[in-house]
Scaffold this motif. Structure first.
Motif, PDB file in Angstrom:
ATOM      1  N   TYR A  14      21.803  20.879  88.214  1.00 43.46           N
ATOM      2  CA  TYR A  14      23.147  20.761  88.764  1.00 43.46           C
ATOM      3  C   TYR A  14      23.859  19.739  87.894  1.00 43.46           C
ATOM      4  CZ  TYR A  14      21.259  22.959  92.977  1.00 43.46           C
ATOM      5  OH  TYR A  14      20.671  23.814  93.853  1.00 43.46           O
ATOM      6  N   ALA A  19      17.178  19.600  88.783  1.00 44.73           N
ATOM      7  CA  ALA A  19      16.584  19.740  90.120  1.00 44.73           C
ATOM      8  C   ALA A  19      15.201  20.371  90.013  1.00 44.73           C
ATOM      9  CB  ALA A  19      17.489  20.578  91.002  1.00 44.73           C
ATOM     10  N   PRO A  38       7.751  15.505  98.063  1.00 51.82           N
ATOM     11  CA  PRO A  38       8.640  14.550  98.732  1.00 51.82           C
ATOM     12  C   PRO A  38      10.095  15.002  98.676  1.00 51.82           C
ATOM     13  CG  PRO A  38       8.104  13.764  96.549  1.00 51.82           C
ATOM     14  CD  PRO A  38       7.301  15.023  96.745  1.00 51.82           C
ATOM     15  N   ASN A  39      10.961  14.284  99.363  1.00 44.70           N
ATOM     16  CA  ASN A  39      12.403  14.552  99.282  1.00 44.70           C
ATOM     17  C   ASN A  39      12.831  14.531  97.831  1.00 44.70           C
ATOM     18  OD1 ASN A  39      12.802  12.684 102.196  1.00 44.70           O
ATOM     19  ND2 ASN A  39      13.411  14.791 102.004  1.00 44.70           N
ATOM     20  N   GLY A  40      13.621  15.517  97.458  1.00 41.42           N
ATOM     21  CA  GLY A  40      14.157  15.520  96.105  1.00 41.42           C
ATOM     22  C   GLY A  40      13.226  16.123  95.074  1.00 41.42           C
ATOM     23  N   ALA A  41      12.069  16.656  95.498  1.00 44.55           N
ATOM     24  CA  ALA A  41      11.099  17.200  94.532  1.00 44.55           C
ATOM     25  C   ALA A  41      11.573  18.509  93.917  1.00 44.55           C
ATOM     26  CB  ALA A  41       9.754  17.418  95.213  1.00 44.55           C
ATOM     27  N   GLY A  42      12.456  19.224  94.639  1.00 42.72           N
ATOM     28  CA  GLY A  42      12.935  20.511  94.116  1.00 42.72           C
ATOM     29  C   GLY A  42      12.554  21.701  94.990  1.00 42.72           C
ATOM     30  N   LYS A  43      12.076  21.436  96.184  1.00 41.96           N
ATOM     31  CA  LYS A  43      11.614  22.525  97.061  1.00 41.96           C
ATOM     32  C   LYS A  43      12.788  23.422  97.491  1.00 41.96           C
ATOM     33  CE  LYS A  43      10.003  19.670 100.207  1.00 41.96           C
ATOM     34  NZ  LYS A  43      10.380  18.360  99.664  1.00 41.96           N
ATOM     35  N   THR A  44      13.844  22.784  98.011  1.00 37.75           N
ATOM     36  CA  THR A  44      14.964  23.586  98.508  1.00 37.75           C
ATOM     37  C   THR A  44      15.619  24.350  97.366  1.00 37.75           C
ATOM     38  OG1 THR A  44      15.318  22.005 100.273  1.00 37.75           O
ATOM     39  CG2 THR A  44      17.153  23.455  99.773  1.00 37.75           C
ATOM     40  N   THR A  45      15.750  23.715  96.216  1.00 41.61           N
ATOM     41  CA  THR A  45      16.352  24.397  95.066  1.00 41.61           C
ATOM     42  C   THR A  45      15.520  25.624  94.686  1.00 41.61           C
ATOM     43  OG1 THR A  45      17.158  22.253  94.294  1.00 41.61           O
ATOM     44  CG2 THR A  45      17.174  24.048  92.706  1.00 41.61           C
ATOM     45  N   GLN A  84      17.008  24.968 106.259  1.00 37.60           N
ATOM     46  CA  GLN A  84      16.593  23.679 106.815  1.00 37.60           C
ATOM     47  C   GLN A  84      17.512  23.263 107.963  1.00 37.60           C
ATOM     48  OE1 GLN A  84      16.601  19.625 104.576  1.00 37.60           O
ATOM     49  NE2 GLN A  84      15.038  20.896 103.695  1.00 37.60           N
ATOM     50  N   ARG A 328      19.441   9.036  95.786  1.00 33.80           N
ATOM     51  CA  ARG A 328      20.237  10.220  96.133  1.00 33.80           C
ATOM     52  C   ARG A 328      21.583   9.852  96.729  1.00 33.80           C
ATOM     53  NH1 ARG A 328      16.769  14.867  98.883  1.00 33.80           N
ATOM     54  NH2 ARG A 328      18.498  16.066  98.114  1.00 33.80           N
ATOM     55  N   GLU A 333      26.054  15.356  96.928  1.00 31.22           N
ATOM     56  CA  GLU A 333      25.288  16.604  96.821  1.00 31.22           C
ATOM     57  C   GLU A 333      25.870  17.701  97.695  1.00 31.22           C
ATOM     58  OE1 GLU A 333      21.136  16.094  97.636  1.00 31.22           O
ATOM     59  OE2 GLU A 333      21.033  14.531  96.113  1.00 31.22           O
ATOM     60  N   GLN A 336      28.891  19.071  96.125  1.00 33.06           N
ATOM     61  CA  GLN A 336      28.582  19.920  94.973  1.00 33.06           C
ATOM     62  C   GLN A 336      27.979  21.250  95.416  1.00 33.06           C
ATOM     63  OE1 GLN A 336      26.400  16.803  92.955  1.00 33.06           O
ATOM     64  NE2 GLN A 336      27.588  17.202  91.114  1.00 33.06           N
ATOM     65  N   GLN A 337      27.134  21.151  96.494  1.00 38.82           N
ATOM     66  CA  GLN A 337      26.488  22.348  96.985  1.00 38.82           C
ATOM     67  C   GLN A 337      27.530  23.364  97.454  1.00 38.82           C
ATOM     68  OE1 GLN A 337      23.236  21.089  99.244  1.00 38.82           O
ATOM     69  NE2 GLN A 337      22.054  22.643  98.209  1.00 38.82           N
TER      70      GLN A 337
HETATM   71  N1  LIG Z   1      23.944  20.602  94.865  1.00 37.13           N
HETATM   72  C1  LIG Z   1      23.353  19.618  94.204  1.00 37.13           C
HETATM   73  N2  LIG Z   1      24.023  18.863  93.338  1.00 37.13           N
HETATM   74  C2  LIG Z   1      23.433  17.870  92.649  1.00 37.13           C
HETATM   75  N3  LIG Z   1      22.145  17.556  92.745  1.00 37.13           N
HETATM   76  C3  LIG Z   1      21.401  18.275  93.596  1.00 37.13           C
HETATM   77  C4  LIG Z   1      21.965  19.328  94.377  1.00 37.13           C
HETATM   78  N4  LIG Z   1      20.974  19.865  95.148  1.00 37.13           N
HETATM   79  C5  LIG Z   1      19.878  19.167  94.849  1.00 37.13           C
HETATM   80  N5  LIG Z   1      20.129  18.215  93.932  1.00 37.13           N
HETATM   81  C6  LIG Z   1      19.145  17.277  93.327  1.00 37.13           C
HETATM   82  O1  LIG Z   1      18.103  18.052  92.837  1.00 37.13           O
HETATM   83  C7  LIG Z   1      16.840  17.455  93.124  1.00 37.13           C
HETATM   84  C8  LIG Z   1      15.997  18.400  93.962  1.00 37.13           C
HETATM   85  O2  LIG Z   1      16.577  18.567  95.258  1.00 37.13           O
HETATM   86  P1  LIG Z   1      16.005  19.550  96.363  1.00 37.13           P
HETATM   87  O3  LIG Z   1      16.950  19.535  97.519  1.00 37.13           O
HETATM   88  O4  LIG Z   1      15.675  20.845  95.762  1.00 37.13           O
HETATM   89  O5  LIG Z   1      14.669  18.789  96.760  1.00 37.13           O
HETATM   90  P2  LIG Z   1      13.740  19.016  98.006  1.00 37.13           P
HETATM   91  O6  LIG Z   1      12.358  18.936  97.497  1.00 37.13           O
HETATM   92  O7  LIG Z   1      14.113  20.267  98.725  1.00 37.13           O
HETATM   93  O8  LIG Z   1      14.073  17.770  98.927  1.00 37.13           O
HETATM   94  P3  LIG Z   1      14.215  17.733 100.533  1.00 37.13           P
HETATM   95  O9  LIG Z   1      12.834  17.618 101.047  1.00 37.13           O
HETATM   96  O10 LIG Z   1      15.035  16.495 100.726  1.00 37.13           O
HETATM   97  O11 LIG Z   1      14.940  18.964 100.969  1.00 37.13           O
HETATM   98  C9  LIG Z   1      17.164  16.140  93.804  1.00 37.13           C
HETATM   99  O12 LIG Z   1      17.176  15.143  92.818  1.00 37.13           O
HETATM  100  C10 LIG Z   1      18.542  16.344  94.350  1.00 37.13           C
HETATM  101  O13 LIG Z   1      19.213  15.118  94.383  1.00 37.13           O
END
Ligand SMILES: Nc1ncnc2c1ncn2[C@@H]1O[C@H](COP(=O)(O)OP(=O)(O)OP(=O)(O)O)[C@@H](O)[C@H]1O
Length: 341
Positions: A14, A19, A38-45, A84, A328, A333, A336-337
């Motif tokens: 992004y 991500a 963990p949070n921010g690892a990239g799972k949701t992406t 989520q 974060r 975010e 941007q999302q």
């Molecule tokens: N729309 C966005 N714009 C900018 N950065 C983003 C965006 N979505 C995610 N990120 C960044 O990308 C990285 C991965 O985020 P992601 O949400 O995929 O992680 P996650 O493992 O799902 O975390 P969580 O457990 O918090 O959902 C993080 O550093 C996050 O800050």
């Protein structure tokens, strides 16, 4: 047979934020696959790319052999996605919401009614179906969300943190339901940072950190790889630091003790990593007794998924989460999302 899900070398950024750097795993039909990190690892992406909600920058993504990028409509028909955060329209009733969902999936009109009744029944939602969803509890909302994700009978169900915020009874009910779906042949991809959830449900687990797949295997395989048993022991309920340090030195002399640390956050308890042998607990207690040190409590366990994670990344999930929280900007975010796709 093609795997139910194939992700190979996925990349997604992004703007300047990477991500997902390199995520790869496969899910076989009928498996529950847990994505841990963990949070921010990239799972949701990763999940958003798989579910055609974000376009990947690189890599191969397939659902039952169909390319997600080239054929998103066919993929969407085969996938159910439970996000989520539940974004229910509060003025619709549960039934109306499912009707809307059915229309979005272009289900044949004649079939929608029957299918909705089946879902309401399956998730025990019948008596709430005609109430506005604004009046639902968190558990009911999650059940309705599951019903919506399952309405079109997807082959692959993708769930992002499905039980976050639910009480333990509802959480267990959701687990039972997911197991039942697996029995019926549905493939399930689930992300969570509840380790016990992944341990209880997943046939295989992928660990991701910093946008990279670190390891993939059954929970048991991953734990065996880490090796050694864990022992937690207390000299007293709250031991003075010098006593704990003395016990640590003594125990490190035992041949089967590989590591020992004192944990000040837990009353100076001792955490040991030992090679799995007979009589370790007894030998430890004797050794301490000979040095006039009592044993308040002692327990032995296999490595947990948190230990697996620790071995893979050098930090616990909790550490990694705290680190990510500091870096974060959630507001940014979200914005941007909304504008990104
Ligand atoms: N729309 C966005 N714009 C900018 N950065 C983003 C965006 N979505 C995610 N990120 C960044 O990308 C990285 C991965 O985020 P992601 O949400 O995929 O992680 P996650 O493992 O799902 O975390 P969580 O457990 O918090 O959902 C993080 O550093 C996050 O800050």
């Amino acid at each position: 047979m093609a795997p139910a899900v194939l992700i190979e070398n996925l990349q997604k950024r992004y703007g300047s934020v990477v991500a997902v750097q390199n995520v790869s795993f496969q899910i076989e039909p009928g498996e529950i696959f847990g994505l841990l990190g963990p949070n921010g690892a990239g799972k949701t992406t990763t999940i958003r790319c798989l579910c055609t909600l974000s376009s990947p920058d690189g890599g191969r993504l397939e659902v039952s052999g169909i390319s997600v990028v080239d054929n998103p409509r066919a993929v969407r028909r085969r996938l159910g996605y439970v996000a989520q955060e539940v974004a229910l329209d509060k003025v619709l009733t549960g039934r109306e919401l499912l009707q809307l969902q059915g229309a979005l999936y272009h289900l044949p009109k004649a079939a929608i009614g029957d299918r909705i009744e089946k879902m309401l029944d399956l998730l025990d939602l019948g008596e709430y179906a005609d109430r506005k969803t604004g009046t639902y509890s968190g558990g009911l909302r999650k059940r309705l969300d599951l019903a919506a994700g399952l309405l079109h009978q997807p082959d692959v169900l993708v769930l992002d943190e499905p039980t976050v915020g639910l009480d333990i009874e509802t959480r267990i009910a959701v687990w039972d339901f997911l197991r039942q779906l697996r029995e019926e042949g549905t493939t399930i991809l689930i992300t969570s940072h509840y380790l016990e959830e992944i341990d209880a449900l997943a046939d295989r687990v992928g660990i991701i950190d910093n946008g990279n797949t670190i390891d993939v295997g059954t929970p048991s395989q991953l734990k065996d790889k880490v090796g050694g048993d864990r022992i937690t022991l207390r000299i007293r309920e709250f031991s003075p630091p010098e006593e704990a340090a003395k016990a640590k030195d003594l125990l490190l002399n035992l041949p089967f003790v590989k590591e020992a640390i004192v944990n000040p956050a837990q009353g100076n308890s001792l955490n040991l990593v030992v090679t799995a042998e007979n009589n370790t607990l007894l030998t430890i207690q004797e050794k301490l007794r000979d040095a006039d040190l009592p044993t308040f409590s002692i327990a032995q366990s296999r490595p947990s998924l948190d230990d697996v994670y620790l071995a893979a990344t050098g930090k616990t999930l909790m550490d990694a989460e705290l680190a990510a929280a500091g870096t974060r900007d959630l507001k940014k975010e979200k914005k941007q999302q909304m504008s990104a796709k």
